[in-house]
Design a protein around this motif. Structure first.
Motif, mmCIF file in Angstrom:
data_model
loop_
_atom_site.group_PDB
_atom_site.id
_atom_site.type_symbol
_atom_site.label_atom_id
_atom_site.label_comp_id
_atom_site.label_asym_id
_atom_site.label_seq_id
_atom_site.Cartn_x
_atom_site.Cartn_y
_atom_site.Cartn_z
ATOM 1 N N ILE A 1 101.942 68.705 55.290
ATOM 2 C CA ILE A 1 100.979 70.748 54.412
ATOM 3 C C ILE A 1 100.292 70.167 53.857
ATOM 4 C CG2 ILE A 1 101.644 72.648 53.277
ATOM 5 C CD1 ILE A 1 104.192 72.901 54.229
ATOM 6 N N GLY A 2 100.400 69.219 52.784
ATOM 7 C CA GLY A 2 99.794 68.941 51.576
ATOM 8 C C GLY A 2 99.990 68.496 50.704
ATOM 9 N N GLU A 3 99.049 67.487 50.122
ATOM 10 C CA GLU A 3 99.817 67.146 48.314
ATOM 11 C C GLU A 3 99.459 68.394 47.384
ATOM 12 O OE1 GLU A 3 97.042 64.694 44.905
ATOM 13 O OE2 GLU A 3 97.749 63.133 46.535
ATOM 14 N N SER A 4 98.986 69.995 47.081
ATOM 15 C CA SER A 4 99.029 70.579 46.997
ATOM 16 C C SER A 4 100.075 71.283 47.315
ATOM 17 C CB SER A 4 98.040 71.535 47.276
ATOM 18 O OG SER A 4 97.568 73.091 46.191
ATOM 19 N N ALA A 5 100.627 71.832 48.346
ATOM 20 C CA ALA A 5 102.216 71.898 48.919
ATOM 21 C C ALA A 5 103.350 71.009 47.978
ATOM 22 C CB ALA A 5 102.427 72.488 50.227
ATOM 23 N N LEU A 6 103.129 70.143 48.095
ATOM 24 C CA LEU A 6 104.042 69.061 47.326
ATOM 25 C C LEU A 6 104.036 69.656 45.715
ATOM 26 C CD1 LEU A 6 106.295 67.136 47.164
ATOM 27 C CD2 LEU A 6 104.423 65.600 46.937
ATOM 28 N N ALA A 7 103.408 70.191 45.131
ATOM 29 C CA ALA A 7 103.064 70.469 43.436
ATOM 30 C C ALA A 7 103.827 71.686 43.504
ATOM 31 C CB ALA A 7 102.201 70.836 43.105
ATOM 32 N N SER A 8 103.518 72.383 44.544
ATOM 33 C CA SER A 8 104.271 73.863 44.308
ATOM 34 C C SER A 8 105.456 73.867 44.993
ATOM 35 C CB SER A 8 103.576 74.657 45.849
ATOM 36 O OG SER A 8 102.161 74.511 45.556
ATOM 37 N N VAL A 9 105.819 73.167 46.077
ATOM 38 C CA VAL A 9 107.053 73.109 45.510
ATOM 39 C C VAL A 9 108.011 72.411 44.265
ATOM 40 C CG1 VAL A 9 109.282 72.435 47.312
ATOM 41 C CG2 VAL A 9 106.764 73.264 48.476
ATOM 42 N N GLY A 10 107.670 71.322 44.294
ATOM 43 C CA GLY A 10 107.923 70.644 43.207
ATOM 44 C C GLY A 10 108.300 71.442 41.789
ATOM 45 N N LEU B 1 99.439 58.578 42.698
ATOM 46 C CA LEU B 1 100.730 57.549 43.636
ATOM 47 C C LEU B 1 100.743 56.941 42.144
ATOM 48 C CD1 LEU B 1 101.838 55.668 45.493
ATOM 49 C CD2 LEU B 1 99.962 54.873 46.308
ATOM 50 N N SER B 2 100.156 56.364 41.883
ATOM 51 C CA SER B 2 100.032 55.465 39.902
ATOM 52 C C SER B 2 100.411 56.155 39.483
ATOM 53 C CB SER B 2 98.750 55.753 39.923
ATOM 54 O OG SER B 2 97.876 54.793 40.281
ATOM 55 N N GLY C 1 97.653 68.814 35.188
ATOM 56 C CA GLY C 1 97.430 68.799 36.286
ATOM 57 C C GLY C 1 97.895 68.248 37.038
ATOM 58 N N ALA C 2 96.825 68.782 39.176
ATOM 59 C CA ALA C 2 98.355 68.978 40.327
ATOM 60 C C ALA C 2 98.439 67.509 40.524
ATOM 61 C CB ALA C 2 97.119 70.010 40.729
ATOM 62 N N SER C 3 97.426 67.036 40.231
ATOM 63 C CA SER C 3 97.359 65.244 40.287
ATOM 64 C C SER C 3 99.119 64.537 39.976
ATOM 65 C CB SER C 3 96.459 64.276 40.695
ATOM 66 O OG SER C 3 95.575 64.535 41.054
ATOM 67 N N PHE C 4 99.594 65.474 38.600
ATOM 68 C CA PHE C 4 100.317 64.419 38.152
ATOM 69 C C PHE C 4 101.753 65.304 38.477
ATOM 70 C CE2 PHE C 4 103.816 64.822 34.783
ATOM 71 C CZ PHE C 4 103.762 63.191 34.067
ATOM 72 N N MET C 5 101.337 66.825 38.815
ATOM 73 C CA MET C 5 102.516 67.592 39.421
ATOM 74 C C MET C 5 103.271 66.506 40.766
ATOM 75 S SD MET C 5 101.206 71.089 39.027
ATOM 76 C CE MET C 5 102.330 72.277 40.366
ATOM 77 N N SER C 6 101.886 66.199 41.285
ATOM 78 C CA SER C 6 102.898 65.530 42.682
ATOM 79 C C SER C 6 103.529 64.120 42.617
ATOM 80 C CB SER C 6 101.625 65.045 44.187
ATOM 81 O OG SER C 6 100.594 66.486 43.947
ATOM 82 N N GLY C 7 102.953 63.693 41.487
ATOM 83 C CA GLY C 7 103.322 62.688 41.179
ATOM 84 C C GLY C 7 104.466 62.762 40.434
ATOM 85 N N ILE D 1 99.991 58.729 24.060
ATOM 86 C CA ILE D 1 100.946 57.882 25.065
ATOM 87 C C ILE D 1 101.294 59.244 26.317
ATOM 88 C CG2 ILE D 1 102.816 56.727 23.758
ATOM 89 C CD1 ILE D 1 104.495 59.088 23.566
ATOM 90 N N SER D 2 100.920 60.354 25.708
ATOM 91 C CA SER D 2 100.035 61.314 27.226
ATOM 92 C C SER D 2 101.563 61.551 27.660
ATOM 93 C CB SER D 2 99.301 61.050 28.249
ATOM 94 O OG SER D 2 99.078 62.137 28.912
ATOM 95 N N PHE D 3 101.519 61.590 29.208
ATOM 96 C CA PHE D 3 102.679 62.191 29.858
ATOM 97 C C PHE D 3 104.165 61.101 29.923
ATOM 98 C CE2 PHE D 3 101.018 59.045 33.046
ATOM 99 C CZ PHE D 3 101.949 58.354 33.218
ATOM 100 N N ARG D 4 103.657 60.121 29.428
ATOM 101 C CA ARG D 4 104.885 58.907 29.320
ATOM 102 C C ARG D 4 105.881 59.583 27.936
ATOM 103 N NH1 ARG D 4 99.866 57.196 29.287
ATOM 104 N NH2 ARG D 4 99.758 55.292 30.286
ATOM 105 N N ALA D 5 105.352 60.815 27.192
ATOM 106 C CA ALA D 5 106.229 61.284 26.167
ATOM 107 C C ALA D 5 107.453 61.583 27.183
ATOM 108 C CB ALA D 5 105.757 62.233 25.553
#
Length: 446
Positions: free
Chosen positions: A45-54, A352-353, A268-274, A411-415
């Motif tokens: 479905i896509g990366e955005s859908a993965l973020a939505s389900v997650g 991914l990162s 944001g969406a990228s971190f949501m997916s990761g 440290i951002s998201f590493r918190a």
């Protein structure tokens, strides 16, 4: 009644391990179909859908936590009545638990379906790009909550009787159905995110039906007839006494996840997916800890009911060793192969990162989680559930404070990663202190 699941006699570690292995296998199957669900959604479905389900995960976990919390209350009572050979009270406990959980399941099914969009929009602050898919997924998921509550009630009764293998079989059936329907609905019928949700609730319905049939066929001694299918108010009070603190504890964990997910969504969406990929993989690392926690709880409940507190102490030390070692092995594997594991979800680039970094930062500390869960199992099985709820409340508060305080720092998201080990260490110290005081020995069912 058959005493096949009796843990009050015999060598402790083999009894607990043989009881716990099917539970861990069950947790593995649950995570497997969650993982497959995420992989299929992300790749087809896509990366955005993965973020939505997650982003729906903390809310779905909240409902599961409520069902498990109330079920755990019933499990504590059933285990102690079973250990003490009190068959009349045992039947009343089983009947009352089934009725109570069924009613709660209906209430949450209706409420969850109606409130899906406002909950996602206001509580989780889901970005507009993911809101529509997330709402469709979560609404369909909620309509199947009744099956989840029924299954958890039956599974708790079976675990309390020492029958942990049955839940493994139920979850095996459910996982196969869920994975098969995921592939059918998403790939073949192109149903998108709603297809993933529909596959989940059908699998839960099948699991609930099979578990009820099994319990009454396998254990005719507790089979409910017109005369024994009763709602006993006194027993209900006891269920609430032990179930509400457990439920609060479970739900606080879920509320912490909801707070964390809201923070995740702000990146944001990228971190949501990761993050979704990372947490799906992280769920495998807690399997030994959660399995031995349930095993320690049942072992403690039965032996407290039989008046064997020294046996409980001996069991704790043996469980601590095996749960710590097994968790350490899994954590090492997750750290070493994080790039390959996160990549299975179809995420790329920044997503991914971030997923790899998250998994590698958190993995080494799960040994703390495993040790404190062993103490929690003992305290819960003894009936000291209020203290466990207090520990969870304060540790989750600590985690949220740390995460939100440091989220805007360099440290951002590493918190999100460093807050968990600090909270686990804190609650471990509390549990050791409570155990050494010995108050748990006085908390058994009267």
């Amino acid at each position: 009644m058959e005493n096949k699941g009796n843990m009050t006699e015999g060598k402790i570690l083999p009894l607990v391990v043989m009881f716990t292995l099917p539970i861990m296998a069950g947790y593995f199957l649950q995570q497997l179909y969650n993982t497959v669900d995420g992989i299929v959604v992300g790749r087809f479905i896509g990366e955005s859908a993965l973020a939505s389900v997650g982003t729906c995960a903390p809310l779905t976990v909240f409902y599961v936590a409520f069902a498990m919390g109330m079920s755990n209350g019933g499990s504590i009572i059933v285990a102690q009545y079973f250990g003490g050979g009190r068959k009349t009270e045992l039947k009343k406990a089983v009947s009352t638990a089934l009725i109570l959980l069924s009613v709660l399941g209906i209430v949450f099914s209706v409420f969850g379906g109606l409130a899906a969009e406002p909950v996602l929009k206001t509580i989780l602050a889901v970005p507009q790009g993911q809101l529509d898919d997330a709402t469709r997924y979560f609404r369909i998921y909620c309509y199947g909550l009744i099956f989840q509550f029924i299954y958890n009630a039956v599974a708790a009764v079976l675990r309390a009787l020492g029958d942990s293998k049955a839940t493994l079989y139920f979850l095996l059936i459910s996982s196969c159905v869920n994975i098969g329907l995921d592939l059918l609905f998403i790939i073949k019928f192109d149903m998108g995110v709603p297809g993933a949700a529909l596959a989940t609730i059908i699998a839960q319905a099948v699991s609930a039906a099979v578990s009820v049939i099994y319990m009454f066929v396998r254990y005719p001694e507790i089979k409910l007839t017109r005369e024994t299918f009763v709602f006993d108010t006194g027993m209900c009070v006891s269920l609430f006494k032990y179930g509400v603190p457990s439920t609060v504890q479970q739900c606080i964990v879920s509320c912490g996840h909801i707070a964390m997910q809201r923070l995740v969504n702000s990146f944001g969406a990228s971190f949501m997916s990761g993050y979704t990929a990372g947490t799906r993989l992280e769920s495998y690392l807690v399997i030994p800890a959660l399995g031995f926690m349930v095993g320690m709880s049942t072992f403690t409940g039965q032996n407290i009911g039989a008046g064997k507190t020294e046996r409980v102490r001996e069991g704790l030390y043996k469980v601590l060793k095996v749960t710590a070692v097994s968790t350490a092995v899994l954590s090492c594997a997750a750290f070493l192969f994080a790039d390959c594991l996160v990549g299975f979800f179809g995420v790329k680039g920044d997503a991914l990162s971030m997923g790899i970094e998250y998994l590698r930062l958190i993995a080494p500390f799960f040994i703390l989680f495993s040790v404190y869960q062993a103490f929690v199992g003992l305290l819960q099985g003894a009936g000291d559930v209020s203290f466990c709820a207090f520990c969870t409340l304060t540790s989750l508060g600590l985690r949220v404070i740390i995460s939100y305080s440091l989220a805007t720092s360099p440290i951002s998201f590493r918190a999100l990663c460093i807050s968990s080990p600090i909270a686990w260490l804190y609650v471990l110290v509390l549990c050791i202190w409570r155990y050494r005081r010995g108050r748990w020995q006085e908390k058994g069912v009267a």
